[in-house]
Design an enzyme around this catalytic site. Structure first.
Site, PDB file in Angstrom:
ATOM      1  N   ARG A  59       0.820  -1.220   0.000  1.00  0.00           N
ATOM      2  CA  ARG A  59       0.000   0.000   0.000  1.00  0.00           C
ATOM      3  C   ARG A  59       0.850   1.265   0.000  1.00  0.00           C
ATOM      4  NH1 ARG A  59      -5.096  -0.167   3.111  1.00  0.00           N
ATOM      5  NH2 ARG A  59      -4.337   1.573   4.337  1.00  0.00           N
TER       6      ARG A  59
ATOM      7  N   ARG B  46       8.205   7.119  -4.378  1.00  0.00           N
ATOM      8  CA  ARG B  46       8.187   8.123  -5.454  1.00  0.00           C
ATOM      9  C   ARG B  46       9.509   8.864  -5.560  1.00  0.00           C
ATOM     10  NH1 ARG B  46       3.345  10.682  -2.948  1.00  0.00           N
ATOM     11  NH2 ARG B  46       1.600   9.375  -3.556  1.00  0.00           N
TER      12      ARG B  46
ATOM     13  N   ARG C 149      -6.695  -7.265  14.937  1.00  0.00           N
ATOM     14  CA  ARG C 149      -5.804  -6.395  15.678  1.00  0.00           C
ATOM     15  C   ARG C 149      -6.669  -5.226  16.105  1.00  0.00           C
ATOM     16  NH1 ARG C 149      -1.571  -7.112  18.601  1.00  0.00           N
ATOM     17  NH2 ARG C 149      -0.180  -5.328  18.602  1.00  0.00           N
TER      18      ARG C 149
ATOM     19  N   ARG D 140       1.140   6.017  16.502  1.00  0.00           N
ATOM     20  CA  ARG D 140       1.061   7.371  15.952  1.00  0.00           C
ATOM     21  C   ARG D 140       0.247   8.278  16.863  1.00  0.00           C
ATOM     22  NH1 ARG D 140      -2.487   5.623  10.587  1.00  0.00           N
ATOM     23  NH2 ARG D 140      -4.304   4.916  11.711  1.00  0.00           N
TER      24      ARG D 140
ATOM     25  N   GLU E 240      -2.323   6.291  19.552  1.00  0.00           N
ATOM     26  CA  GLU E 240      -2.877   4.987  19.163  1.00  0.00           C
ATOM     27  C   GLU E 240      -1.975   3.854  19.664  1.00  0.00           C
ATOM     28  OE1 GLU E 240      -3.933   4.715  15.040  1.00  0.00           O
ATOM     29  OE2 GLU E 240      -5.128   6.553  15.114  1.00  0.00           O
TER      30      GLU E 240
ATOM     31  N   TYR F  34      -9.508  -5.948   4.611  1.00  0.00           N
ATOM     32  CA  TYR F  34      -8.920  -4.658   4.938  1.00  0.00           C
ATOM     33  C   TYR F  34      -9.418  -3.613   3.934  1.00  0.00           C
ATOM     34  CZ  TYR F  34      -4.664  -2.074   6.510  1.00  0.00           C
ATOM     35  OH  TYR F  34      -3.770  -1.192   7.047  1.00  0.00           O
TER      36      TYR F  34
ATOM     37  N   ASP G 205     -10.788   0.009   2.507  1.00  0.00           N
ATOM     38  CA  ASP G 205     -10.896   1.440   2.758  1.00  0.00           C
ATOM     39  C   ASP G 205     -12.336   1.867   2.474  1.00  0.00           C
ATOM     40  OD1 ASP G 205      -8.399   2.252   3.638  1.00  0.00           O
ATOM     41  OD2 ASP G 205      -7.580   2.337   1.605  1.00  0.00           O
TER      42      ASP G 205
HETATM   43  P1  FAD Z   1     -17.914  -0.667  10.306  1.00  0.00           P
HETATM   44  O1  FAD Z   1     -17.592   0.786  10.225  1.00  0.00           O
HETATM   45  O2  FAD Z   1     -17.136  -1.490  11.269  1.00  0.00           O
HETATM   46  O3  FAD Z   1     -19.475  -0.809  10.601  1.00  0.00           O
HETATM   47  C1  FAD Z   1     -20.084  -1.991  11.036  1.00  0.00           C
HETATM   48  C2  FAD Z   1     -21.148  -1.612  12.038  1.00  0.00           C
HETATM   49  O4  FAD Z   1     -21.905  -2.771  12.376  1.00  0.00           O
HETATM   50  C3  FAD Z   1     -20.552  -1.092  13.344  1.00  0.00           C
HETATM   51  O5  FAD Z   1     -21.088   0.169  13.646  1.00  0.00           O
HETATM   52  C4  FAD Z   1     -20.936  -2.149  14.359  1.00  0.00           C
HETATM   53  O6  FAD Z   1     -21.158  -1.623  15.655  1.00  0.00           O
HETATM   54  C5  FAD Z   1     -22.213  -2.716  13.749  1.00  0.00           C
HETATM   55  N1  FAD Z   1     -22.541  -4.063  14.197  1.00  0.00           N
HETATM   56  C6  FAD Z   1     -21.704  -5.129  14.246  1.00  0.00           C
HETATM   57  N2  FAD Z   1     -22.354  -6.197  14.736  1.00  0.00           N
HETATM   58  C7  FAD Z   1     -23.623  -5.804  14.979  1.00  0.00           C
HETATM   59  C8  FAD Z   1     -24.752  -6.462  15.530  1.00  0.00           C
HETATM   60  N3  FAD Z   1     -24.693  -7.731  15.929  1.00  0.00           N
HETATM   61  N4  FAD Z   1     -25.914  -5.777  15.650  1.00  0.00           N
HETATM   62  C9  FAD Z   1     -25.972  -4.464  15.287  1.00  0.00           C
HETATM   63  N5  FAD Z   1     -24.919  -3.794  14.790  1.00  0.00           N
HETATM   64  C10 FAD Z   1     -23.764  -4.449  14.640  1.00  0.00           C
HETATM   65  N6  FAD Z   1     -10.573   3.901   5.386  1.00  0.00           N
HETATM   66  C11 FAD Z   1     -10.227   4.922   4.560  1.00  0.00           C
HETATM   67  O7  FAD Z   1     -10.699   4.988   3.425  1.00  0.00           O
HETATM   68  N7  FAD Z   1      -9.351   5.892   4.978  1.00  0.00           N
HETATM   69  C12 FAD Z   1      -8.795   5.887   6.216  1.00  0.00           C
HETATM   70  O8  FAD Z   1      -8.023   6.780   6.543  1.00  0.00           O
HETATM   71  C13 FAD Z   1      -9.128   4.825   7.106  1.00  0.00           C
HETATM   72  N8  FAD Z   1      -8.601   4.764   8.349  1.00  0.00           N
HETATM   73  C14 FAD Z   1      -8.949   3.737   9.181  1.00  0.00           C
HETATM   74  C15 FAD Z   1      -8.402   3.712  10.473  1.00  0.00           C
HETATM   75  C16 FAD Z   1      -8.759   2.691  11.338  1.00  0.00           C
HETATM   76  C17 FAD Z   1      -8.195   2.667  12.731  1.00  0.00           C
HETATM   77  C18 FAD Z   1      -9.648   1.673  10.914  1.00  0.00           C
HETATM   78  C19 FAD Z   1     -10.024   0.542  11.837  1.00  0.00           C
HETATM   79  C20 FAD Z   1     -10.196   1.701   9.649  1.00  0.00           C
HETATM   80  C21 FAD Z   1      -9.846   2.725   8.760  1.00  0.00           C
HETATM   81  N9  FAD Z   1     -10.408   2.806   7.490  1.00  0.00           N
HETATM   82  C22 FAD Z   1     -10.044   3.836   6.645  1.00  0.00           C
HETATM   83  C23 FAD Z   1     -11.381   1.800   7.001  1.00  0.00           C
HETATM   84  C24 FAD Z   1     -12.841   2.217   7.262  1.00  0.00           C
HETATM   85  O9  FAD Z   1     -13.062   2.367   8.640  1.00  0.00           O
HETATM   86  C25 FAD Z   1     -13.738   1.109   6.723  1.00  0.00           C
HETATM   87  O10 FAD Z   1     -13.538   0.908   5.352  1.00  0.00           O
HETATM   88  C26 FAD Z   1     -15.232   1.375   6.942  1.00  0.00           C
HETATM   89  O11 FAD Z   1     -15.534   1.944   8.181  1.00  0.00           O
HETATM   90  C27 FAD Z   1     -15.952   0.047   6.838  1.00  0.00           C
HETATM   91  O12 FAD Z   1     -17.336   0.226   6.978  1.00  0.00           O
HETATM   92  P2  FAD Z   1     -18.231  -1.005   7.435  1.00  0.00           P
HETATM   93  O13 FAD Z   1     -19.629  -0.517   7.407  1.00  0.00           O
HETATM   94  O14 FAD Z   1     -17.877  -2.201   6.645  1.00  0.00           O
HETATM   95  O15 FAD Z   1     -17.731  -1.363   8.903  1.00  0.00           O
HETATM   96  N1  UDP Z   2       3.736   1.439   7.805  1.00  0.00           N
HETATM   97  C1  UDP Z   2       5.047   1.542   8.245  1.00  0.00           C
HETATM   98  N2  UDP Z   2       5.513   2.741   8.708  1.00  0.00           N
HETATM   99  C2  UDP Z   2       4.744   3.846   8.736  1.00  0.00           C
HETATM  100  C3  UDP Z   2       3.411   3.753   8.261  1.00  0.00           C
HETATM  101  C4  UDP Z   2       2.935   2.534   7.812  1.00  0.00           C
HETATM  102  O1  UDP Z   2       5.773   0.561   8.247  1.00  0.00           O
HETATM  103  O2  UDP Z   2       5.217   4.912   9.169  1.00  0.00           O
HETATM  104  C5  UDP Z   2       3.243   0.127   7.332  1.00  0.00           C
HETATM  105  C6  UDP Z   2       2.591  -0.701   8.447  1.00  0.00           C
HETATM  106  O3  UDP Z   2       2.908  -2.055   8.224  1.00  0.00           O
HETATM  107  C7  UDP Z   2       1.119  -0.471   8.234  1.00  0.00           C
HETATM  108  C8  UDP Z   2       1.028  -0.363   6.713  1.00  0.00           C
HETATM  109  O4  UDP Z   2       2.245   0.285   6.339  1.00  0.00           O
HETATM  110  O5  UDP Z   2       0.335  -1.535   8.745  1.00  0.00           O
HETATM  111  C9  UDP Z   2      -0.171   0.427   6.208  1.00  0.00           C
HETATM  112  O6  UDP Z   2      -0.174   1.657   6.871  1.00  0.00           O
HETATM  113  P1  UDP Z   2      -1.331   2.721   6.709  1.00  0.00           P
HETATM  114  O7  UDP Z   2      -1.027   3.858   7.613  1.00  0.00           O
HETATM  115  O8  UDP Z   2      -1.498   3.006   5.276  1.00  0.00           O
HETATM  116  O9  UDP Z   2      -2.636   1.909   7.165  1.00  0.00           O
HETATM  117  P2  UDP Z   2      -3.771   2.167   8.267  1.00  0.00           P
HETATM  118  O10 UDP Z   2      -3.183   1.742   9.566  1.00  0.00           O
HETATM  119  O11 UDP Z   2      -4.071   3.638   8.243  1.00  0.00           O
HETATM  120  O12 UDP Z   2      -4.913   1.321   7.819  1.00  0.00           O
END
Ligand code: FAD
Ligand code: UDP
Length: 370
Positions: free
Chosen positions: A175, A179, A252, A283, A308, A356, A358
């Site tokens: 990912r 560059r 995780r 971070r 975090e 995983y 986005d």
């Molecule tokens: P979720 O957002 O997990 O929604 C599922 C929902 O179902 C939850 O609200 C949960 O409570 C509910 N649920 C589960 N079981 C039940 C049940 N039994 N009854 C009722 N409700 C229930 N994506 C990006 O594009 N850019 C980013 O920068 C980015 N950063 C991220 C950082 C983190 C720390 C994480 C974890 C994810 C990140 N993502 C990012 C990914 C993004 O969060 C997901 O793609 C998106 O939220 C997924 O949506 P979802 O609806 O599949 O899941």
């Molecule tokens: N990563 C790394 N160093 C950094 C940032 C990211 O090695 O400073 C690696 C790490 O393995 C991480 C992956 O790149 O799990 C993806 O990172 P990103 O921040 O894109 O993912 P996010 O945690 O936001 O989903």
């Protein structure tokens, strides 16, 4: 049945599904077990700042249809993600670009950087002897070489995943862009930004005119919920849907330590990664930088930060990152086979598909479905 669809989960998948279904004249009921909607996109306003409660979210996509859809709901700002890496007090720009190489090796031109990168990758090429990298360490050394792997990847990744880089799949690191230009934009996508006013506006817009119930866990009253709609759209954990009959899928998770500080500007950037092993968090996010730029940062006197801390997941904790290693993927395939035969249920999203994803992938998938 009273509804066409019961949607389990008020995250982005559930909300997008509800939005598109409503536009086709379908009647939906969405239930969410948390006390609020939005899933992991949920924001809470603290000191006038939208705090990303479940981790920093930056919207990015190259898909015009996805971008048009979200922009038809809410305006997006011009935020461009450009994280900083802090390795033992020395700061580097991410993703790996001319600014990083310049600071790491004192090179000043793309030609010098290329020569240095080739030298750095040589050892990895020799040991692979033409075969594909089998794990994250091999992939990273092939991508970027020894110095950057040791200083900016190894410590961060092992903290983040709680496993050695040699035990992690190679795809995680693919990912990260490499560059030979002075461009700190973390993403390669055409479009990027954060909703003006925070992500709750996007979710509220998608769910306008959709019936929703919060604090409602599907499993607390499964019989009842199974009888309110013709079909179910399930976005929770797939193993839970099948009573964990083959065992638990692993995740995780992250503990967010949130602090309000009496200063308008703590770290000068939304995202600072701590890439050495000794600092326990991966971070620090300073939320106001997602939505205030230039002098506007000083308009609000305070700031909110989240450290975090990655944590090994246990039952009852928030499942954030699916661990797509061999053990978990084998287990997932068993659940997936059951799901394929459940024609009355649509399984979608990060938890139900154990992927995983986005945010743009999620919207793309729902658009494809429709
Ligand atoms: P979720 O957002 O997990 O929604 C599922 C929902 O179902 C939850 O609200 C949960 O409570 C509910 N649920 C589960 N079981 C039940 C049940 N039994 N009854 C009722 N409700 C229930 N994506 C990006 O594009 N850019 C980013 O920068 C980015 N950063 C991220 C950082 C983190 C720390 C994480 C974890 C994810 C990140 N993502 C990012 C990914 C993004 O969060 C997901 O793609 C998106 O939220 C997924 O949506 P979802 O609806 O599949 O899941
Ligand atoms: N990563 C790394 N160093 C950094 C940032 C990211 O090695 O400073 C690696 C790490 O393995 C991480 C992956 O790149 O799990 C993806 O990172 P990103 O921040 O894109 O993912 P996010 O945690 O936001 O989903």
């Amino acid at each position: 049945m009273k509804y066409d669809y019961l949607i389990v989960g008020g995250g982005l998948y559930g909300a997008t599904f509800a939005y598109l279904a409503r536009r086709q004249g379908k009647k939906c009921l969405l239930i969410e077990k948390r006390p609020h909607l939005g899933g992991n996109l949920y924001c809470e306003c603290v000191e006038g700042i939208n705090v990303h409660k479940y981790g920093a979210h930056i919207f990015h996509t190259s898909n015009r249809k996805v971008w048009d859809l979200v922009n038809s709901i809410v305006e997006f700002n011009r935020y461009t993600n450009s994280p900083i890496a802090n390795y033992k007090g020395k700061l580097y720009n991410l993703p790996f670009n001319m600014n990083t190489f310049c600071r790491m090796w004192n090179v000043t031109t793309p030609q010098e950087a290329t020569a240095k990168l080739e030298e750095q990758r040589k050892a990895a090429m020799t040991s692979l002897q033409g075969r594909e990298p089998r794990n994250l360490e091999e992939q990273a050394k092939l991508l970027i070489g020894e110095d950057i792997y040791e200083q900016l990847i190894k410590g961060y990744t092992e903290k983040q995943w709680g496993r050695k880089c040699t035990e992690l799949p190679a795809f995680i690191i693919k990912r990260l862009p490499v560059r030979l230009v002075f461009d700190n934009n973390y993403f390669n996508d055409k479009y990027q930004g954060i909703p003006v006013g925070g992500y709750n506006r996007l979710i509220e817009g998608l769910l306008q005119e959709v019936e929703t119930v919060t604090d409602a866990d599907f499993f607390a009253d499964r019989k009842h919920w199974e009888n309110v709609a013709d079909r179910i759209v399930y976005t929770g954990k797939i193993d839970e849907f099948y009573d964990y009959r083959f065992g638990y899928l692993e995740y995780r998770t992250v503990r967010f330590s949130q602090k309000t500080l009496d200063t308008p500007n703590y770290q000068g950037n939304a995202v600072v990664n701590y890439t050495d092993r000794e600092i326990p968090y991966t971070r620090i996010i300073e939320h106001k930088h997602f939505e205030t730029f230039g002098d506007d940062v000083y308009r609000l006197p305070k700031t909110v930060i989240s450290e975090e801390y990655p944590v090994e997941w246990e039952i009852g904790m928030e499942p954030y990152y699916p661990i797509n290693d061999d053990r978990n993927m084998k287990l997932y395939r068993k659940y997936e086979t059951l799901a394929e035969n459940d024609s009355d249920v649509v399984f979608g999203g990060r938890l139900a598909e154990y992927k995983y994803y986005d945010m743009h992938h999620i919207i793309e998938n729902v658009l494809k479905l429709f």
